[in-house]
Design a protein around this motif. Structure first.
Motif, PDB file in Angstrom:
ATOM      1  N   ARG A  46       0.336  -1.711  -0.510  1.00  0.00           N
ATOM      2  CA  ARG A  46      -0.085  -0.073   0.223  1.00  0.00           C
ATOM      3  C   ARG A  46       0.533   1.591  -0.152  1.00  0.00           C
ATOM      4  NH1 ARG A  46      -3.072  -1.300   5.657  1.00  0.00           N
ATOM      5  NH2 ARG A  46      -1.479  -1.894   6.034  1.00  0.00           N
ATOM      6  N   ARG A  86      -0.278  -7.409   1.492  1.00  0.00           N
ATOM      7  CA  ARG A  86      -0.819  -5.729   1.524  1.00  0.00           C
ATOM      8  C   ARG A  86      -1.255  -5.226   3.061  1.00  0.00           C
ATOM      9  NH1 ARG A  86      -4.883  -4.910   5.459  1.00  0.00           N
ATOM     10  NH2 ARG A  86      -5.271  -6.778   6.341  1.00  0.00           N
ATOM     11  N   SER A 129      -8.172   4.145  -2.933  1.00  0.00           N
ATOM     12  CA  SER A 129      -8.593   2.934  -2.391  1.00  0.00           C
ATOM     13  C   SER A 129     -10.259   3.334  -1.836  1.00  0.00           C
ATOM     14  CB  SER A 129      -7.587   2.842  -1.294  1.00  0.00           C
ATOM     15  OG  SER A 129      -8.720   1.532  -0.406  1.00  0.00           O
ATOM     16  N   GLU A 130     -10.425   2.400  -2.328  1.00  0.00           N
ATOM     17  CA  GLU A 130     -12.167   2.330  -1.962  1.00  0.00           C
ATOM     18  C   GLU A 130     -12.143   1.228   0.032  1.00  0.00           C
ATOM     19  OE1 GLU A 130     -14.543   1.392  -4.938  1.00  0.00           O
ATOM     20  OE2 GLU A 130     -14.500   3.117  -6.316  1.00  0.00           O
ATOM     21  N   ASP A 131     -11.393   0.527   0.021  1.00  0.00           N
ATOM     22  CA  ASP A 131     -11.607  -0.812   0.992  1.00  0.00           C
ATOM     23  C   ASP A 131     -10.469   0.419   1.897  1.00  0.00           C
ATOM     24  OD1 ASP A 131     -10.193  -2.907   2.868  1.00  0.00           O
ATOM     25  OD2 ASP A 131     -10.509  -4.579   0.935  1.00  0.00           O
ATOM     26  N   ASP A 175      -7.198  -3.131  -1.996  1.00  0.00           N
ATOM     27  CA  ASP A 175      -7.402  -2.735  -3.542  1.00  0.00           C
ATOM     28  C   ASP A 175      -6.335  -2.374  -4.539  1.00  0.00           C
ATOM     29  OD1 ASP A 175      -7.841  -0.362  -2.268  1.00  0.00           O
ATOM     30  OD2 ASP A 175      -9.991  -0.272  -3.082  1.00  0.00           O
ATOM     31  N   ILE A 176      -5.909  -1.808  -3.558  1.00  0.00           N
ATOM     32  CA  ILE A 176      -4.295  -0.529  -4.249  1.00  0.00           C
ATOM     33  C   ILE A 176      -3.188  -1.748  -4.195  1.00  0.00           C
ATOM     34  CG2 ILE A 176      -5.610   1.596  -3.657  1.00  0.00           C
ATOM     35  CD1 ILE A 176      -3.809   2.267  -1.755  1.00  0.00           C
ATOM     36  N   ARG A 229      -3.490  -4.533  -3.952  1.00  0.00           N
ATOM     37  CA  ARG A 229      -2.821  -5.918  -5.392  1.00  0.00           C
ATOM     38  C   ARG A 229      -2.646  -5.277  -6.985  1.00  0.00           C
ATOM     39  NH1 ARG A 229      -6.926 -11.724  -3.854  1.00  0.00           N
ATOM     40  NH2 ARG A 229      -6.126 -11.860  -1.774  1.00  0.00           N
ATOM     41  N   ASP A 230      -3.448  -3.843  -6.936  1.00  0.00           N
ATOM     42  CA  ASP A 230      -3.185  -3.386  -7.961  1.00  0.00           C
ATOM     43  C   ASP A 230      -1.907  -2.786  -8.033  1.00  0.00           C
ATOM     44  OD1 ASP A 230      -6.057  -3.588  -8.898  1.00  0.00           O
ATOM     45  OD2 ASP A 230      -6.082  -1.597  -8.511  1.00  0.00           O
TER      46      ASP A 230
END
Length: 353
Positions: A83, A111, A129-131, A136-137, A139-140
């Protein structure tokens, strides 16, 4: 168990009970532990990565310092919090260090675990990030990081220099580095996901699951699912994936060992909350070598793993930590199938007794 290393959490500060024990002292001692471990024959020197805390943060300078003074030991992390990372810059750093160390880099990434700062990755400039946990970011970024170290072209080239439509890969490239990347998984789902990504599996002293089973059984199930998914995805003709687990292990071979670590051997697995997950935490192993050997032979995850990382009390200083590692190497690890690096033999350290 084919190899073992150490995992340092890198704590420092006045709360450690050592006046003047600051970040500089902690880092220099980490280098000395790494050098001593290489001489003993230990296979890996791994470090936790945390931010906004009195712990090790940016790992590359530390890993580079250890690699520069050693010949055989792998240098790595457990784990880098994606992250907080620029994935392409991390790929450049990792490749450069791998080339400098002749292919001894082994990076654990994930993460990440809870940090003192609320959504601290946003303070580093990584928003969107929406989490609430930033998965999410993470893993991206991991996906882009792996593409970069695998040599994929990740940026548009300047058409004035290369013509229209050209793409560029990061430099330098270190072939084979992608086979030494690990994903820190806490659950069955993430273990299988790691297999699908074609990376190794790293499991800590806890998992983010609680079924009433001991930690070892939960980790063994994760390993089994990981290896089955690996075969389904990649077959059996390529490289074999590696699996690592961490344990708190303290051989008691002196009276001082008994005084420092004796009571810890009475611990047991526990259940608790971490980052919103009900999790299973592993116990501490502290006993005489013959007892430890039998206990670790009964630990299914230790038996199933390719690599075991000993969590060390790095804040206790160089001498005590090298004593722990040497005691394990001499009195315990050979009975578990340990295959040392050659540094210990070259430097005359006894590896068996």
């Amino acid at each position: 168990m084919k190899s073992f290393g150490f995992l340092s959490f890198g704590h420092y500060g006045p709360q450690m009970g050592r006046p003047g024990f600051d970040g500089g002292v902690s880092l220099r001692e980490a280098v000395e532990i790494g050098v001593g471990a290489d001489e003993i024959g230990v296979n890996g020197a791994f470090f936790r990565v945390h931010h906004f805390a009195k712990q090790a943060a940016s790992p590359m300078p530390l890993l580079a310092a250890i690699a520069a003074r050693t010949s055989h030991i792998e240098v790595g992390t457990g784990v880098i919090d994606m992250r907080y990372e620029n994935p392409l810059y991390l790929a450049e750093e990792a490749a450069a260090l791998d080339l400098l160390s002749s292919g001894r880099v082994a990076l654990g990434v994930s993460r990440g675990s809870p940090e003192p700062a609320l959504r601290g990755w946003e303070a580093f400039g990584y928003t969107g990030s929406e989490d609430p946990r930033g998965a999410d970011i993470a893993r991206d970024k991991f996906d882009l990081f792996m593409k970069a170290i695998r040599g994929e072209k990740v940026a548009d080239a300047d058409p004035a220099q290369f013509g229209a439509g050209a793409r560029l890969a990061i430099e330098p490239q270190s072939p084979g580095l992608d086979s030494r990347i690990w994903w820190g998984a806490g659950s069955r789902d993430t273990a299988e996901w790691a297999a699908e990504q074609g990376v190794n599996l790293m499991s800590s002293t806890l998992v983010t699951e609680a079924t009433g089973q001991p930690l070892a059984e939960l980790q063994s199930e994760q390993m089994d699912l990981y290896r089955k998914r690996w075969v389904e995805k990649w077959g059996t003709s390529g490289r074999a994936p590696r699996v690592s687990v961490s344990r708190s292990i303290f051989p008691i071979v002196t009276a001082q060992d008994a005084q420092i670590f004796g009571r810890q051997g009475e611990s047991s697995d526990g259940i608790g909350q971490i980052d919103g997950f009900t999790s299973t935490f592993g116990k501490t192993y502290a006993a005489e070598p013959d007892v430890l050997i039998e206990q670790l032979k009964a630990d299914s995850a230790v038996q199933d793993a390719d690599n075991v990382l000993l969590t060390i009390p790095s804040q206790a200083g160089v001498d005590l930590n090298l004593h722990i590692l040497r005691s394990f190497a001499e009195h315990v690890a050979p009975a578990l199938g340990w295959q040392p690096n050659t540094a210990g033999i070259q430097h005359g350290y006894p590896l068996t007794r």
